[in-house]
Design an enzyme around this catalytic site. Structure first.
Site, PDB file in Angstrom:
ATOM      1  N   ASP A 124      58.683  82.849  18.268  1.00  0.00           N
ATOM      2  CA  ASP A 124      60.026  83.245  17.675  1.00  0.00           C
ATOM      3  C   ASP A 124      60.148  82.969  16.287  1.00  0.00           C
ATOM      4  OD1 ASP A 124      62.783  83.670  18.130  1.00  0.00           O
ATOM      5  OD2 ASP A 124      63.154  81.428  18.380  1.00  0.00           O
ATOM      6  N   LEU A 160      70.346  76.437  22.390  1.00  0.00           N
ATOM      7  CA  LEU A 160      69.892  75.283  22.918  1.00  0.00           C
ATOM      8  C   LEU A 160      70.173  74.079  22.467  1.00  0.00           C
ATOM      9  CD1 LEU A 160      66.477  76.117  24.732  1.00  0.00           C
ATOM     10  CD2 LEU A 160      68.922  76.798  25.744  1.00  0.00           C
ATOM     11  N   LYS A 192      66.961  67.384  15.494  1.00  0.00           N
ATOM     12  CA  LYS A 192      67.254  68.287  16.630  1.00  0.00           C
ATOM     13  C   LYS A 192      67.855  67.781  17.746  1.00  0.00           C
ATOM     14  CE  LYS A 192      65.416  72.531  18.456  1.00  0.00           C
ATOM     15  NZ  LYS A 192      64.066  73.450  18.250  1.00  0.00           N
ATOM     16  N   ALA A 222      72.399  73.642  11.142  1.00  0.00           N
ATOM     17  CA  ALA A 222      72.151  74.817  11.825  1.00  0.00           C
ATOM     18  C   ALA A 222      72.233  74.609  13.363  1.00  0.00           C
ATOM     19  CB  ALA A 222      70.534  75.303  11.731  1.00  0.00           C
ATOM     20  N   ALA A 223      72.994  75.719  13.925  1.00  0.00           N
ATOM     21  CA  ALA A 223      73.113  75.808  15.509  1.00  0.00           C
ATOM     22  C   ALA A 223      72.305  76.696  15.948  1.00  0.00           C
ATOM     23  CB  ALA A 223      74.697  75.743  15.766  1.00  0.00           C
ATOM     24  N   ALA A 224      71.590  76.558  17.211  1.00  0.00           N
ATOM     25  CA  ALA A 224      71.009  77.557  18.072  1.00  0.00           C
ATOM     26  C   ALA A 224      71.580  77.597  19.490  1.00  0.00           C
ATOM     27  CB  ALA A 224      69.519  77.344  18.107  1.00  0.00           C
TER      28      ALA A 224
END
Length: 583
Positions: A306, A154, A171, A150-152
């Site tokens: 969030d 930050l 992370k 997964a990529a976000a």
């Protein structure tokens, strides 16, 4: 070395150290003010990417905007924010919660910035892990996924296994994040300082203060050790709740830029097929999500700001798992109490008092004339609630309120922008599981149960406010509240009755005792029919043996309290002769 010195040292070096940092706009401005060429180059880059959107949007307005152009322009804006990097992605995410600032037709596109983002190089990510944990990757993990799962905005996440056997999520923060964020925040703040007077925005305060609050939250979010502490605090709040799961933090494998936590093997709530195939009760999951959200806001005052689909998972045993605790916020006791007040006033359709709650919560300035606003509130909320609790839709109400923003002096405080995003997102997740879901069908029983239990003087005072109006007892409200509370399978009437009896027998409950006695004979008649309806409503829940035990416990508590009070009154009398004898 203080936090500011560390920040400036990192900026000069173009790196991010593992030492604590805090957002300091004055120090950041001083640093870049002495190096204007850095800001100018970045400003030109921002202008280059933005020009196509601005000129395209202006052309749309001049030639007449078509419906299909709106979607294209919104998508173009999202792609520009992605190109400009983490700071602007976070700005887009923040704006996706602000219907008072952004057109409704742009919000859906900006919401895609939550989890549809490109990753960065895995080689670079692994080098950050090794640098921060000060050992080779092979000595830290038995195995680790070759690509991020997964990529976000930050950072990005890898799946790994420790040598001790635990499956973990790792992370890793994006490289050079601190210099990028500080430069962008400096430029955004500088633009805000001169552009604010020319913008038709109803913010209610200086635009630079909004940038500073955004910057402070952003700096908290990029400190993964802070996120780990948030996760542990959140888990402590729900330690007695068997329906909520919070991952364990592995501190020996974590730093400011790397966070290693328990792997959550769950199902995305938006993947309804997987949820159904796992045999999970969708309504039960919805109930867990809504109730846990209300507890965060109204009990703990510490809430997950969030809760998008990538941060909430259904576990195969029926629990709900929360992850990603970088964006959290805190409500003080006064704000929590005012939120409960607003719910009570909404229940009672007291729109003038509700307008006063909006002033206390910061949605309206203190000097606002609320008289013209009251009919608008009644129109929006009265229509939204209708005659049936189940007809309420939170997304519809927020959309209607976004229209009111331009006609009345409403503003959305930054803290409540997070709360609104949280509630709308959770409602959206619930609707994906059950299209017939109505948030108040779960929220009402929770609020009713808390008011009826009255664990604190503040809640007891609000219960009295609900039950009495203009000095008269509202029998129908008590019936409705009991019926609503009993619709929640977790509500047990006997302990609630016990709390009520203890309160009535206490000194604090003396006034309520008197008012209830008067209520039984008000209007010169005995209200036997109302009492009979209440009894018919609750008699099946009141087992004689349990009720007798509650009555005995209450009587014993009252006797013990009387004995302590009597002893306190007699002690000074006994103390005088004793003192005289001693002398």
């Amino acid at each position: 070395m203080n936090a500011t010195s560390v920040l400036l040292e990192d900026l000069r070096a173009g790196t991010t150290s593992n030492r604590a940092r805090r957002y300091n706009p004055k120090e950041i401005a001083r640093f870049y003010g002495r190096r204007p060429w850095i800001g100018i180059l970045r400003l030109l880059q921002i202008a280059w990417f933005s020009a196509a959107f601005v000129f395209g949007w202006l052309g749309d307005q001049l030639l007449g905007e078509r419906a299909d152009q709106v979607g294209q322009r919104a998508e173009q804006l999202r792609q520009i924010l992605i190109h400009l990097g983490p700071t602007f992605i976070k700005v887009g995410q923040a704006l996706s919660t602000r219907p008072d600032l952004v057109r409704v037709d742009y919000l859906a596109e900006l919401e895609k910035l939550q989890d549809q983002l490109p990753p960065f190089s895995t080689e670079l990510a692994f080098s950050i892990i090794e640098a921060d944990l000060d050992r080779p990757l092979r000595d830290i993990f038995r195995e680790i996924s070759p690509e991020p799962i997964a990529a976000a905005s930050l950072g990005q996440v890898y799946r790994a296994k420790l040598y001790s056997g635990e499956d973990v999520a790792v992370k890793v923060q994006r490289p050079n994040l601190l210099p990028t964020l500080t430069l962008d925040l400096y430029l955004i703040r500088w633009c805000a300082s001169w552009a604010a007077p020319w913008l038709p925005l109803n913010l209610g305060h200086d635009l630079t203060l909004i940038v500073d609050e955004f910057g402070s939250k952003l700096f908290e979010e990029i400190d993964y050790q802070n996120e780990g502490r948030n996760a542990e605090r959140f888990g402590e709040n729900f330690r007695d709740d068997p329906t909520v799961k919070v991952p364990v933090i592995y501190w020996d494998y974590s730093s400011h830029r790397v966070l290693t936590l328990e792997w959550i093997d769950g199902l995305k709530l938006t993947n309804t097929d997987s949820v159904r195939e796992a045999g999970l009760d969708r309504d039960s999951l919805i109930g867990i999500g809504v109730t846990s959200g209300l507890r965060q806001l109204l009990e703990f005052g510490f809430f997950h700001a969030d809760p998008h689909p990538g941060n909430l998972f259904a576990l195969r045993d029926g629990r709900m798992a929360y992850i990603d605790f970088g964006m959290m916020d805190q409500l003080n006791e006064s704000t929590k109490e005012t939120i409960v007040d607003s719910v009570v006033h909404l229940l009672n359709r007291k729109y003038e008092e509700l307008a006063g709650d909006f002033v206390r919560l910061g949605f309206l300035a203190p000097n606002t004339n609320i008289r013209p606003i009251i009919p608008a509130l009644e129109s929006v909320l009265g229509e939204a609630i209708g005659r049936n609790v189940g007809s309420f839709n939170f997304k519809t109400v927020t959309d209607r309120f976004s229209e009111l923003m331009y006609d009345y002096p409403f503003r959305v405080p930054a803290k409540f922008a997070l709360i609104i995003r949280s509630l709308v997102t959770q409602e959206g997740l619930a609707l994906s599981l059950n299209p017939q879901f109505k948030i108040l069908e779960i929220a009402y029983p929770y609020v009713a149960r808390r008011l009826l239990m009255g664990e604190s003087p503040q809640l007891r005072r609000r219960l009295i406010e609900v039950l009495f109006e203009d000095g008269k007892f509202q029998w129908t409200r008590l019936e409705n509240m009991l019926a609503i509370a009993r619709s929640d399978s977790g509500f047990d009437l006997v302990p609630t009755a016990g709390l009520g009896l203890r309160y009535l027998m206490s000194e604090e409950g003396q006034l309520l005792r008197q008012r209830l006695l008067l209520a039984l004979v008000e209007d010169d008649r005995l209200h036997g029919a109302e009492l009979q309806r209440l009894w018919d409503l609750v008699k099946d829940d009141l087992e004689p043996s349990r009720l007798m035990q509650v009555a005995l416990d209450t009587a014993w508590d009252a006797i013990a309290e009387f004995s302590r009070d009597r002893a306190a009154q007699l002690l000074p009398t006994w103390g005088a002769p004793a003192a005289a004898f001693k002398s």
